[in-house]
Design a protein around this motif. Structure first.
Motif, mmCIF file in Angstrom:
data_model
loop_
_atom_site.group_PDB
_atom_site.id
_atom_site.type_symbol
_atom_site.label_atom_id
_atom_site.label_comp_id
_atom_site.label_asym_id
_atom_site.label_seq_id
_atom_site.Cartn_x
_atom_site.Cartn_y
_atom_site.Cartn_z
ATOM 1 N N LYS A 1 9.711 5.301 19.949
ATOM 2 C CA LYS A 1 10.938 6.019 19.587
ATOM 3 C C LYS A 1 10.689 7.380 18.951
ATOM 4 N N GLY A 2 9.432 7.726 18.699
ATOM 5 C CA GLY A 2 9.147 9.050 18.154
ATOM 6 C C GLY A 2 8.680 9.044 16.714
ATOM 7 N N TYR A 3 8.484 7.864 16.149
ATOM 8 C CA TYR A 3 7.981 7.813 14.782
ATOM 9 C C TYR A 3 7.012 6.654 14.609
ATOM 10 N N ALA A 4 6.243 6.738 13.538
ATOM 11 C CA ALA A 4 5.299 5.677 13.198
ATOM 12 C C ALA A 4 5.197 5.586 11.680
ATOM 13 N N LEU A 5 4.872 4.408 11.197
ATOM 14 C CA LEU A 5 4.608 4.180 9.787
ATOM 15 C C LEU A 5 3.139 3.789 9.669
ATOM 16 N N VAL A 6 2.393 4.538 8.865
ATOM 17 C CA VAL A 6 0.966 4.320 8.701
ATOM 18 C C VAL A 6 0.714 3.954 7.246
ATOM 19 N N GLU A 7 0.018 2.846 7.028
ATOM 20 C CA GLU A 7 -0.228 2.365 5.669
ATOM 21 C C GLU A 7 -1.693 2.500 5.287
ATOM 22 N N ASN B 1 -2.263 -0.838 8.076
ATOM 23 C CA ASN B 1 -1.188 -1.336 8.931
ATOM 24 C C ASN B 1 -0.562 -0.151 9.652
ATOM 25 N N LEU B 2 -0.121 -0.397 10.864
ATOM 26 C CA LEU B 2 0.544 0.631 11.662
ATOM 27 C C LEU B 2 1.750 -0.001 12.321
ATOM 28 N N HIS B 3 2.882 0.695 12.241
ATOM 29 C CA HIS B 3 4.077 0.204 12.914
ATOM 30 C C HIS B 3 4.636 1.325 13.774
ATOM 31 N N MET B 4 4.713 1.064 15.071
ATOM 32 C CA MET B 4 5.324 1.994 16.018
ATOM 33 C C MET B 4 6.445 1.225 16.713
ATOM 34 N N ASN B 5 7.655 1.705 16.566
ATOM 35 C CA ASN B 5 8.821 1.005 17.083
ATOM 36 C C ASN B 5 9.123 1.440 18.520
ATOM 37 N N PRO B 6 8.982 0.536 19.493
ATOM 38 C CA PRO B 6 9.296 0.920 20.881
ATOM 39 C C PRO B 6 10.795 0.807 21.172
ATOM 40 N N ASP B 7 11.253 1.644 22.065
ATOM 41 C CA ASP B 7 12.633 1.564 22.541
ATOM 42 C C ASP B 7 12.757 0.309 23.393
ATOM 43 N N ARG B 8 13.781 -0.481 23.191
ATOM 44 C CA ARG B 8 13.929 -1.749 23.926
ATOM 45 C C ARG B 8 14.158 -1.558 25.414
ATOM 46 N N LYS B 9 14.826 -0.467 25.775
ATOM 47 C CA LYS B 9 15.125 -0.237 27.193
ATOM 48 C C LYS B 9 13.941 0.349 27.947
ATOM 49 N N THR B 10 13.287 1.344 27.345
ATOM 50 C CA THR B 10 12.220 2.049 28.066
ATOM 51 C C THR B 10 10.828 1.521 27.749
ATOM 52 N N GLY C 1 0.812 -1.206 0.000
ATOM 53 C CA GLY C 1 0.000 0.000 0.000
ATOM 54 C C GLY C 1 0.846 1.255 0.000
ATOM 55 N N TRP C 2 0.232 2.359 0.402
ATOM 56 C CA TRP C 2 0.878 3.673 0.442
ATOM 57 C C TRP C 2 1.215 3.995 1.890
ATOM 58 N N ILE C 3 2.489 4.211 2.171
ATOM 59 C CA ILE C 3 2.945 4.363 3.556
ATOM 60 C C ILE C 3 3.401 5.793 3.813
ATOM 61 N N VAL C 4 2.884 6.347 4.921
ATOM 62 C CA VAL C 4 3.329 7.668 5.351
ATOM 63 C C VAL C 4 4.171 7.512 6.613
ATOM 64 N N PHE C 5 5.159 8.394 6.727
ATOM 65 C CA PHE C 5 6.114 8.395 7.830
ATOM 66 C C PHE C 5 5.742 9.551 8.745
ATOM 67 N N VAL C 6 5.506 9.248 10.003
ATOM 68 C CA VAL C 6 5.093 10.248 10.985
ATOM 69 C C VAL C 6 6.224 10.409 12.000
ATOM 70 N N THR C 7 6.754 11.617 12.131
ATOM 71 C CA THR C 7 7.803 11.875 13.118
ATOM 72 C C THR C 7 7.281 12.862 14.156
ATOM 73 N N GLY C 8 7.943 12.889 15.298
ATOM 74 C CA GLY C 8 7.515 13.757 16.383
ATOM 75 C C GLY C 8 6.419 13.125 17.232
ATOM 76 N N VAL C 9 6.262 11.815 17.121
ATOM 77 C CA VAL C 9 5.228 11.110 17.886
ATOM 78 C C VAL C 9 5.613 11.103 19.371
ATOM 79 N N HIS C 10 4.668 11.429 20.217
ATOM 80 C CA HIS C 10 4.898 11.455 21.665
ATOM 81 C C HIS C 10 5.337 10.068 22.135
ATOM 82 N N GLU C 11 6.294 10.019 23.047
ATOM 83 C CA GLU C 11 6.842 8.736 23.506
ATOM 84 C C GLU C 11 5.816 7.839 24.189
#
Length: 131
Positions: free
Chosen positions: A76-82, A63-72, A34-44
């Motif tokens: 991480k502040g971004y998301a991919l929205v399809e 589809n939505l992908h939000m990458n979490p920080d492994r430690k916290t 599909g068509w994927i948009v990159f979202v930055t500045g996402v609240h932690e």
């Protein structure tokens, strides 16, 4: 897409920056799905539902992908929205880029863009030096 993996077509693609215009390339590039948009500045502390609620106004979020920080464990502040269509994705970019989501200003742009044509006339082949 499995495990949040993004798969693109066989063409070379670049990654867009923020700005709502897909700068750095000659236009948006469709992924395999599909068509994927990159979202930055996402609240932690953003949750998937927060992103889906904001972006589903422009079409079904496939589809939505939000990458979490492994430690916290925080985002991480971004998301991919399809989205399924280019129009839905473009509408989301136009409407949400530079807006506030959970108290933070987000940037929304194409995740993938077609590469800029090589210098020279369209359709010309690059010159290669023989050895």
């Amino acid at each position: 897409c499995e495990d949040g993996e993004i798969v693109v077509g066989e063409e070379d693609v670049g990654v867009a920056g923020g700005g709502g215009s897909g700068f750095g390339g000659s236009g948006p590039q469709r992924s395999v799905e599909g068509w994927i948009v990159f979202v930055t500045g996402v609240h932690e502390e953003a949750q998937e539902d927060d992103i889906i609620d904001a972006f589903s106004e422009f079409g079904q979020v496939k589809n939505l992908h939000m990458n979490p920080d492994r430690k916290t464990g925080f985002v991480k502040g971004y998301a991919l929205v399809e989205y399924g269509s280019k129009t839905q994705a473009q509408d989301a970019i136009n409407a949400l880029h530079g807006t506030e989501l959970l108290g933070k200003t987000v940037s929304v742009d194409w995740a993938f863009v077609k590469p800029v044509a090589a210098s020279g006339s369209p359709g010309t082949k690059p010159h290669h030096r023989r050895r």
